[in-house]
Design a protein around this motif. Structure first.
Motif, PDB file in Angstrom:
ATOM      1  N   PHE A   1      -6.737  -8.616   2.044  1.00 54.88           N
ATOM      2  CA  PHE A   1      -5.792  -7.680   2.640  1.00 54.88           C
ATOM      3  C   PHE A   1      -4.969  -8.469   3.644  1.00 54.88           C
ATOM      4  O   PHE A   1      -5.495  -8.923   4.660  1.00 54.88           O
ATOM      5  CB  PHE A   1      -6.561  -6.562   3.345  1.00 54.88           C
ATOM      6  CG  PHE A   1      -5.722  -5.421   3.841  1.00 54.88           C
ATOM      7  CD1 PHE A   1      -5.798  -4.180   3.233  1.00 54.88           C
ATOM      8  CD2 PHE A   1      -4.873  -5.572   4.924  1.00 54.88           C
ATOM      9  CE1 PHE A   1      -5.044  -3.113   3.692  1.00 54.88           C
ATOM     10  CE2 PHE A   1      -4.113  -4.518   5.386  1.00 54.88           C
ATOM     11  CZ  PHE A   1      -4.199  -3.279   4.773  1.00 54.88           C
TER      12      PHE A   1
ATOM     13  N   PHE B   1      -3.734  -7.109  -1.343  1.00 57.44           N
ATOM     14  CA  PHE B   1      -2.870  -6.138  -0.681  1.00 57.44           C
ATOM     15  C   PHE B   1      -2.045  -6.843   0.385  1.00 57.44           C
ATOM     16  O   PHE B   1      -2.541  -7.700   1.109  1.00 57.44           O
ATOM     17  CB  PHE B   1      -3.692  -5.014  -0.061  1.00 57.44           C
ATOM     18  CG  PHE B   1      -4.027  -3.913  -1.025  1.00 57.44           C
ATOM     19  CD1 PHE B   1      -3.680  -3.967  -2.358  1.00 57.44           C
ATOM     20  CD2 PHE B   1      -4.705  -2.797  -0.588  1.00 57.44           C
ATOM     21  CE1 PHE B   1      -3.990  -2.945  -3.234  1.00 57.44           C
ATOM     22  CE2 PHE B   1      -5.022  -1.767  -1.451  1.00 57.44           C
ATOM     23  CZ  PHE B   1      -4.662  -1.842  -2.773  1.00 57.44           C
TER      24      PHE B   1
ATOM     25  N   ASP C   1       0.650   5.183  -4.652  1.00 62.09           N
ATOM     26  CA  ASP C   1       0.466   4.140  -3.639  1.00 62.09           C
ATOM     27  C   ASP C   1      -0.387   2.988  -4.174  1.00 62.09           C
ATOM     28  O   ASP C   1      -0.951   3.063  -5.267  1.00 62.09           O
ATOM     29  CB  ASP C   1      -0.108   4.727  -2.346  1.00 62.09           C
ATOM     30  CG  ASP C   1      -1.539   5.218  -2.456  1.00 62.09           C
ATOM     31  OD1 ASP C   1      -2.294   4.753  -3.328  1.00 62.09           O
ATOM     32  OD2 ASP C   1      -1.921   6.081  -1.648  1.00 62.09           O
ATOM     33  N   GLY C   2      -0.466   1.933  -3.378  1.00 61.72           N
ATOM     34  CA  GLY C   2      -1.193   0.745  -3.808  1.00 61.72           C
ATOM     35  C   GLY C   2      -2.676   0.971  -4.039  1.00 61.72           C
ATOM     36  O   GLY C   2      -3.268   0.375  -4.942  1.00 61.72           O
ATOM     37  N   LEU C   3      -3.298   1.823  -3.233  1.00 61.35           N
ATOM     38  CA  LEU C   3      -4.719   2.103  -3.428  1.00 61.35           C
ATOM     39  C   LEU C   3      -4.969   2.768  -4.775  1.00 61.35           C
ATOM     40  O   LEU C   3      -5.852   2.356  -5.530  1.00 61.35           O
ATOM     41  CB  LEU C   3      -5.247   2.984  -2.292  1.00 61.35           C
ATOM     42  CG  LEU C   3      -5.361   2.298  -0.933  1.00 61.35           C
ATOM     43  CD1 LEU C   3      -5.541   3.334   0.170  1.00 61.35           C
ATOM     44  CD2 LEU C   3      -6.500   1.299  -0.933  1.00 61.35           C
TER      45      LEU C   3
ATOM     46  N   SER D   1       0.517  -5.515   3.245  1.00 56.88           N
ATOM     47  CA  SER D   1       0.969  -4.275   3.858  1.00 56.88           C
ATOM     48  C   SER D   1       1.467  -4.472   5.286  1.00 56.88           C
ATOM     49  O   SER D   1       1.017  -5.379   5.984  1.00 56.88           O
ATOM     50  CB  SER D   1      -0.187  -3.270   3.873  1.00 56.88           C
ATOM     51  OG  SER D   1       0.181  -2.077   4.512  1.00 56.88           O
TER      52      SER D   1
ATOM     53  N   ILE E   1       0.821  -1.207   0.000  1.00 61.08           N
ATOM     54  CA  ILE E   1       0.000   0.000   0.000  1.00 61.08           C
ATOM     55  C   ILE E   1       0.856   1.258   0.000  1.00 61.08           C
ATOM     56  O   ILE E   1       0.685   2.136  -0.815  1.00 61.08           O
ATOM     57  CB  ILE E   1      -0.978   0.011   1.194  1.00 61.08           C
ATOM     58  CG1 ILE E   1      -2.037  -1.057   0.975  1.00 61.08           C
ATOM     59  CG2 ILE E   1      -1.629   1.380   1.341  1.00 61.08           C
ATOM     60  CD1 ILE E   1      -3.090  -1.111   2.035  1.00 61.08           C
ATOM     61  N   ARG E   2       1.783   1.350   0.924  1.00 65.73           N
ATOM     62  CA  ARG E   2       2.601   2.554   1.060  1.00 65.73           C
ATOM     63  C   ARG E   2       3.820   2.445   0.159  1.00 65.73           C
ATOM     64  O   ARG E   2       4.752   1.706   0.446  1.00 65.73           O
ATOM     65  CB  ARG E   2       3.055   2.731   2.509  1.00 65.73           C
ATOM     66  CG  ARG E   2       1.935   2.766   3.495  1.00 65.73           C
ATOM     67  CD  ARG E   2       1.397   4.150   3.651  1.00 65.73           C
ATOM     68  NE  ARG E   2       0.499   4.165   4.802  1.00 65.73           N
ATOM     69  CZ  ARG E   2      -0.554   4.912   4.887  1.00 65.73           C
ATOM     70  NH1 ARG E   2      -0.865   5.726   3.921  1.00 65.73           N
ATOM     71  NH2 ARG E   2      -1.319   4.865   5.940  1.00 65.73           N
TER      72      ARG E   2
ATOM     73  N   LEU F   1      -7.629   1.648   5.909  1.00 67.61           N
ATOM     74  CA  LEU F   1      -7.013   1.161   4.666  1.00 67.61           C
ATOM     75  C   LEU F   1      -7.760  -0.064   4.146  1.00 67.61           C
ATOM     76  O   LEU F   1      -7.964  -0.206   2.944  1.00 67.61           O
ATOM     77  CB  LEU F   1      -5.540   0.820   4.887  1.00 67.61           C
ATOM     78  CG  LEU F   1      -4.595   1.985   5.120  1.00 67.61           C
ATOM     79  CD1 LEU F   1      -3.191   1.475   5.452  1.00 67.61           C
ATOM     80  CD2 LEU F   1      -4.558   2.908   3.914  1.00 67.61           C
TER      81      LEU F   1
ATOM     82  N   ALA G   1      -9.496  -0.402   0.560  1.00 69.68           N
ATOM     83  CA  ALA G   1      -9.125  -1.509  -0.317  1.00 69.68           C
ATOM     84  C   ALA G   1     -10.362  -2.291  -0.751  1.00 69.68           C
ATOM     85  O   ALA G   1     -10.517  -2.636  -1.922  1.00 69.68           O
ATOM     86  CB  ALA G   1      -8.131  -2.430   0.399  1.00 69.68           C
TER      87      ALA G   1
END
Length: 130
Positions: A103, A82, A63-65, A84, A57-58, A91, A95
């Motif tokens: 996630f 995801f 970013d991943g989003l 993370s 994500i970060r 988050l 997502a």
């Protein structure tokens, strides 16, 4: 005989990308590309047409989003997972809103990553409200 699952690994940490590519390959998954940020990940996704993408994500640049949203625009069927270091309910909700399949928090067992990428039901989506 079915072909191996085709996966992209998108993470800004080179050692994490290499480790994931190696262990996923050992698990029979075809890692068709690696990207250091969302910009590279989106570009690779458009040219390589993966079955699934394992996204941090970060990351810098995109970013991943945001990357997940862009990938969804051109390939609504690709499985997004995801991965993370941040186990953050906000988050997770963001997502889920873009259609992330699962996630996972970094440090989870390899089997959970493999199951999530393959779309197996043994992995809970982890999107329950906190």
């Amino acid at each position: 005989m079915s072909s191996a699952l085709r996966v992209l690994v998108v993470d800004d940490e080179p050692m994490v990308r290499r480790m994931l590519a190696e262990v996923l390959g050992d698990a029979g998954i075809d890692v068709i590309g690696q990207a250091a940020d969302g910009v590279e990940g989106v570009a690779l996704a458009r040219t390589s047409q993966p079955d699934a993408i394992l996204l941090d994500i970060r990351m810098p640049n995109l970013d991943g989003l945001a990357a997940g949203r862009q990938v969804r625009e051109t390939d609504p069927d690709v499985r997004l997972v995801f991965f993370s270091a941040y186990d953050d309910p906000t988050l997770k909700q963001e997502a889920h809103a873009i259609g992330v399949s699962t996630f996972l928090v970094k440090g989870c067992p390899l089997g959970e990553i493999v199951d999530a990428l393959n779309g197996r039901d043994s992995v809970a989506p982890a999107f329950a409200a906190a």
